[in-house]
Design an enzyme around this catalytic site. Structure first.
Site, PDB file in Angstrom:
ATOM      1  N   ASP A  91       8.039  -5.896   1.455  1.00 49.41           N
ATOM      2  CA  ASP A  91       7.142  -5.718   0.600  1.00 49.41           C
ATOM      3  C   ASP A  91       5.731  -4.668   1.264  1.00 49.41           C
ATOM      4  O   ASP A  91       5.308  -4.766   2.256  1.00 49.41           O
ATOM      5  CB  ASP A  91       6.276  -7.025   0.311  1.00 49.41           C
ATOM      6  CG  ASP A  91       5.307  -6.905  -1.029  1.00 49.41           C
ATOM      7  OD1 ASP A  91       4.646  -5.917  -0.941  1.00 49.41           O
ATOM      8  OD2 ASP A  91       5.221  -7.822  -1.560  1.00 49.41           O
TER       9      ASP A  91
ATOM     10  N   SER B 110       4.686  -3.846  -4.545  1.00 49.71           N
ATOM     11  CA  SER B 110       5.251  -5.051  -4.865  1.00 49.71           C
ATOM     12  C   SER B 110       5.141  -5.343  -6.531  1.00 49.71           C
ATOM     13  O   SER B 110       6.039  -4.521  -7.109  1.00 49.71           O
ATOM     14  CB  SER B 110       4.365  -6.205  -4.284  1.00 49.71           C
ATOM     15  OG  SER B 110       5.058  -7.573  -4.501  1.00 49.71           O
TER      16      SER B 110
END
Length: 315
Positions: free
Chosen positions: A180, A43
């Site tokens: 993510d 991320s």
């Protein structure tokens, strides 16, 4: 000895590891990309990993850690940008919180059409494929991944559920829908360790793991006991990201010999504490940015001995 850098996810809180890395650059006089043999991130940590590994036309690192810390401070609102419609009371809660347009514009500005194969050192970012229902590690040295644009990898690793839409992308001749990597591995240190053993067989390893702030906000039983599916979504993501990070740290402490593994993490604190910051991944308010910077400064100050040991090993 091969050196590995692992950077957690955490949205706007990525300013914390960025500032720690800027301190390492200042102490060593060298760019992070030239100090490590492998960088892995999830991320916001993936954004940092990709930014640190991008080279300019002369082959030198294009962005320093200090450059990238400014991305959070100056451009956070561009990443987490909400249209007037999304800010309207009663906006459809079933839709994602943010448009991906602002994020994609920023990624194009920073990365252009450069590809993963152009990154140096070895770089990995984590993502999860909803179509195949499999974790996916996008690797700069992997032939099927080398032509993927850096900005696409950055968009994939940062597509946090409920915040941004998944990214449709063809990878290795498969249609993927990528979100993510924090949904399964917010702290990618263990995976970085495993990858390093594969690409550097027989080498001794040194690993630095950077967190984005330890969550301390309590979830009271009297509130949680009555939450249904909708109310649990955001707290559940928070618990998943935080729990996975702590578990990976514990595993690395058991695996690696003393002096070869360093975890730099700071408590985000509570509102009543002298030093604290909001643990929300998307709080781009000026005050929260300053609070996060103060926590990073506190981490750097209190871990000087470890930072000096890290810099000695790296240099």
């Amino acid at each position: 000895m091969k050196k590995i850098l692992s950077i957690d996810g955490g949205g706007i809180r990525g300013i914390i590891p960025a500032l720690v890395l800027a301190e390492i650059e200042q102490k060593t006089g060298q760019p992070i990309a030239d100090l490590f043999d492998l960088i892995i991130g999830t991320s916001t940590g993936g954004l940092l990993a990709l930014g640190l590994g991008k080279r300019d036309a002369t082959g030198k690192p294009q962005y320093s850690a200090k450059n990238l810390s400014a991305l959070y401070e100056k451009r956070g609102e561009d990443i987490f940008s909400r249209s007037l419609w999304r800010r309207t009371p009663g906006y459809n809660i079933a839709d994602e919180k943010y448009s991906h347009d602002g994020l994609e514009t920023l990624l194009e500005e920073y990365f252009g059409n450069a590809t993963l194969g152009q990154l140096k050192p070895h770089t990995v970012v984590t993502t999860y494929d909803l179509h195949q229902r499999d974790p996916l590690f996008l690797k700069s040295w992997s032939a099927p991944h080398q032509d993927i644009r850096i900005r696409e990898a950055a968009r994939a690793t940062s597509a946090a559920p409920t915040y941004f839409e998944p990214l449709p992308l063809r990878v290795n001749d498969k249609k993927c829908a990528l979100v993510d990597g924090g949904v399964f591995i917010n702290n990618p240190a263990v995976s970085g360790y495993a990858e390093a053993h594969k690409i550097f067989p027989g080498e001794d390893l040194f690993l630095v793991s950077l967190g984005t702030g330890q969550m301390t906000r309590e979830i009271p039983f009297k509130e949680a006991k009555d939450w249904g599916q909708a109310a649990w979504v955001m707290p559940l993501l928070s618990c998943m990201f935080d729990g996975v990070s702590d578990a990976a740290d514990y595993q690395m402490q058991q695996i690696m010999p003393a002096g070869t593994y360093f975890r730099l993490q700071v408590n985000l604190g509570k509102k009543s504490d002298p030093l604290s910051a909001n643990d929300d991944m998307d709080d781009t308010r000026e005050q929260n940015i300053q609070d996060l910077k103060a926590l990073a400064a506190h981490l750097i100050s209190t871990r000087q001995n470890d930072l000096n040991a890290i810099c000695t090993a790296l240099a």
